[in-house]
Design a protein around this motif. Structure first.
Motif: not given
Length: 60
Positions: A20-22, A27-28, A38-43
């Motif tokens: 979903a993040f990708a 879509y900017r 943000w990916l590190a935060l999600i992980l």
């Protein structure tokens, strides 16, 4: 009722959140430069590590 291995659920949710993040980046809606943060935060939020030993519970 079978016991749910919560780390498997968290791993699945991490995959869905990362996808979903990708899409949001595509879509900017989120800046490309902020992607690693943000990916590190999600992980970190989903803590996808399985139990260290088989006898540890996965009820977290």
């Amino acid at each position: 009722m079978p016991k749910i291995k919560w780390y498997l659920v968290r791993r699945w949710l991490y995959g869905v959140a990362a996808a979903a993040f990708a899409i949001a980046v595509y879509y900017r809606l989120i800046a490309l430069e902020a992607t690693p943060l943000w990916l590190a935060l999600i992980l970190a939020a989903f803590n996808t590590r399985p139990p260290a030993t088989p006898d540890e519970t996965a009820d977290n």
